[in-house]
Design a protein around this motif. Structure first.
Motif, PDB file in Angstrom:
ATOM      1  N   GLY A  39       0.812  -1.210   0.000  1.00 23.95           N
ATOM      2  CA  GLY A  39       0.000   0.000   0.000  1.00 23.95           C
ATOM      3  C   GLY A  39       0.844   1.258   0.000  1.00 23.95           C
ATOM      4  O   GLY A  39       2.070   1.215   0.138  1.00 23.95           O
ATOM      5  N   LEU A  40       0.175   2.374  -0.176  1.00 18.81           N
ATOM      6  CA  LEU A  40       0.838   3.676  -0.122  1.00 18.81           C
ATOM      7  C   LEU A  40       0.692   4.250   1.278  1.00 18.81           C
ATOM      8  O   LEU A  40      -0.372   4.142   1.888  1.00 18.81           O
ATOM      9  CB  LEU A  40       0.213   4.626  -1.146  1.00 18.81           C
ATOM     10  N   ALA A  49       5.366   2.750   9.520  1.00 16.62           N
ATOM     11  CA  ALA A  49       4.763   1.611   8.839  1.00 16.62           C
ATOM     12  C   ALA A  49       3.399   1.320   9.445  1.00 16.62           C
ATOM     13  O   ALA A  49       3.112   1.726  10.581  1.00 16.62           O
ATOM     14  CB  ALA A  49       5.651   0.379   8.962  1.00 16.62           C
ATOM     15  N   SER A  50       2.602   0.597   8.689  1.00 15.46           N
ATOM     16  CA  SER A  50       1.290   0.178   9.180  1.00 15.46           C
ATOM     17  C   SER A  50       0.931  -1.158   8.552  1.00 15.46           C
ATOM     18  O   SER A  50       0.979  -1.304   7.330  1.00 15.46           O
ATOM     19  CB  SER A  50       0.220   1.211   8.817  1.00 15.46           C
ATOM     20  N   SER A  51       0.616  -2.125   9.407  1.00 11.10           N
ATOM     21  CA  SER A  51       0.164  -3.419   8.885  1.00 11.10           C
ATOM     22  C   SER A  51      -1.323  -3.545   9.175  1.00 11.10           C
ATOM     23  O   SER A  51      -1.770  -3.281  10.287  1.00 11.10           O
ATOM     24  CB  SER A  51       0.939  -4.576   9.518  1.00 11.10           C
ATOM     25  N   ASN A  52      -2.065  -3.916   8.170  1.00 12.75           N
ATOM     26  CA  ASN A  52      -3.506  -4.114   8.308  1.00 12.75           C
ATOM     27  C   ASN A  52      -3.744  -5.610   8.436  1.00 12.75           C
ATOM     28  O   ASN A  52      -3.450  -6.370   7.517  1.00 12.75           O
ATOM     29  CB  ASN A  52      -4.228  -3.535   7.085  1.00 12.75           C
ATOM     30  N   TYR A  79      -3.314  -7.863   5.055  1.00 11.32           N
ATOM     31  CA  TYR A  79      -3.809  -7.260   3.819  1.00 11.32           C
ATOM     32  C   TYR A  79      -2.704  -6.397   3.196  1.00 11.32           C
ATOM     33  O   TYR A  79      -2.517  -5.245   3.590  1.00 11.32           O
ATOM     34  CB  TYR A  79      -5.074  -6.456   4.112  1.00 11.32           C
ATOM     35  N   PRO A  80      -1.963  -6.959   2.217  1.00 12.56           N
ATOM     36  CA  PRO A  80      -0.824  -6.251   1.623  1.00 12.56           C
ATOM     37  C   PRO A  80      -1.151  -4.881   1.038  1.00 12.56           C
ATOM     38  O   PRO A  80      -0.400  -3.928   1.242  1.00 12.56           O
ATOM     39  CB  PRO A  80      -0.344  -7.212   0.525  1.00 12.56           C
ATOM     40  N   LYS A  81      -2.245  -4.761   0.328  1.00 11.43           N
ATOM     41  CA  LYS A  81      -2.563  -3.498  -0.338  1.00 11.43           C
ATOM     42  C   LYS A  81      -3.025  -2.413   0.634  1.00 11.43           C
ATOM     43  O   LYS A  81      -3.067  -1.240   0.287  1.00 11.43           O
ATOM     44  CB  LYS A  81      -3.600  -3.726  -1.434  1.00 11.43           C
ATOM     45  N   LEU A  82      -3.328  -2.810   1.875  1.00  9.92           N
ATOM     46  CA  LEU A  82      -3.724  -1.850   2.907  1.00  9.92           C
ATOM     47  C   LEU A  82      -2.601  -1.620   3.925  1.00  9.92           C
ATOM     48  O   LEU A  82      -2.775  -0.908   4.901  1.00  9.92           O
ATOM     49  CB  LEU A  82      -4.989  -2.339   3.626  1.00  9.92           C
TER      50      LEU A  82
END
Length: 179
Positions: A39-40, A49-52, A79-82
């Protein structure tokens, strides 16, 4: 008419594949890498960083109206894209911090599996499973927040190490309910 059915089927397969590939299930022995974060970064976020992560549950209700425990599928997902990171602000401790977030979700997936295995469902299974999920999800969110607060989002290395040990102990405790 047949071409429309074929197009509809192809779209279903395509979107179904995209949805399935949009998440990564937790697997024992697999750790996150920065390439998993696709994600962006959130504009204006002070975080590096942020992991969803989260929990998904698929279940089947039998004709009796009672959940079929043997067909219950509970997963901890990333969720990689998030999920995102800022390359200039990360280090190896940041990635371990994000992995611990994912591990906390797996702990709660195991807790959910245990709760489902031990619960005596009735014809009111849908409401019963929702109550169980809400309780587990509330606990998961609370632990995620507590982890971030106590580690100061991976700044406090001593607290980070204590949390890593705590989460690994919980994964071990709930090992019988690993997916």
């Amino acid at each position: 008419m047949k071409p429309l059915v074929l197009i509809g089927f192809c779209l279903f397969v395509l979107f179904g594949f995209q949805r399935k590939s949009a998440r990564m299930s937790w697997r024992d022995g697999h750790t996150l890498s920065w390439s998993d974060f696709q994600g962006l970064p959130s504009k204006g976020s002070a975080f590096s960083a942020s992991s969803n992560t989260g929990i998904s549950h698929r279940f089947t209700i039998k004709s009796t109206g009672i959940i079929d425990k043997s067909k219950s599928i509970i997963k901890a997902n990333f969720y990689p894209k998030l999920s995102w990171y800022k390359p200039e602000l990360i280090d190896e401790f940041t990635l371990k911090h994000e992995q611990t977030h994912f591990d906390i979700s797996e702990v709660h997936a195991r807790m959910f599996r245990k709760a489902v295995a031990e619960f005596h469902f009735t014809r009111n299974s849908k409401a019963e499973i929702q109550r169980i999920y809400k309780k587990i999800e509330s606990s998961r969110r609370k632990m995620q927040s507590q982890f971030d607060a106590e580690t100061e989002h991976s700044v406090n290395r001593e607290a980070e190490k204590l949390w890593e040990v705590k989460v690994q102990a919980l994964l071990h405790k709930y090992q019988p309910w690993a997916g």
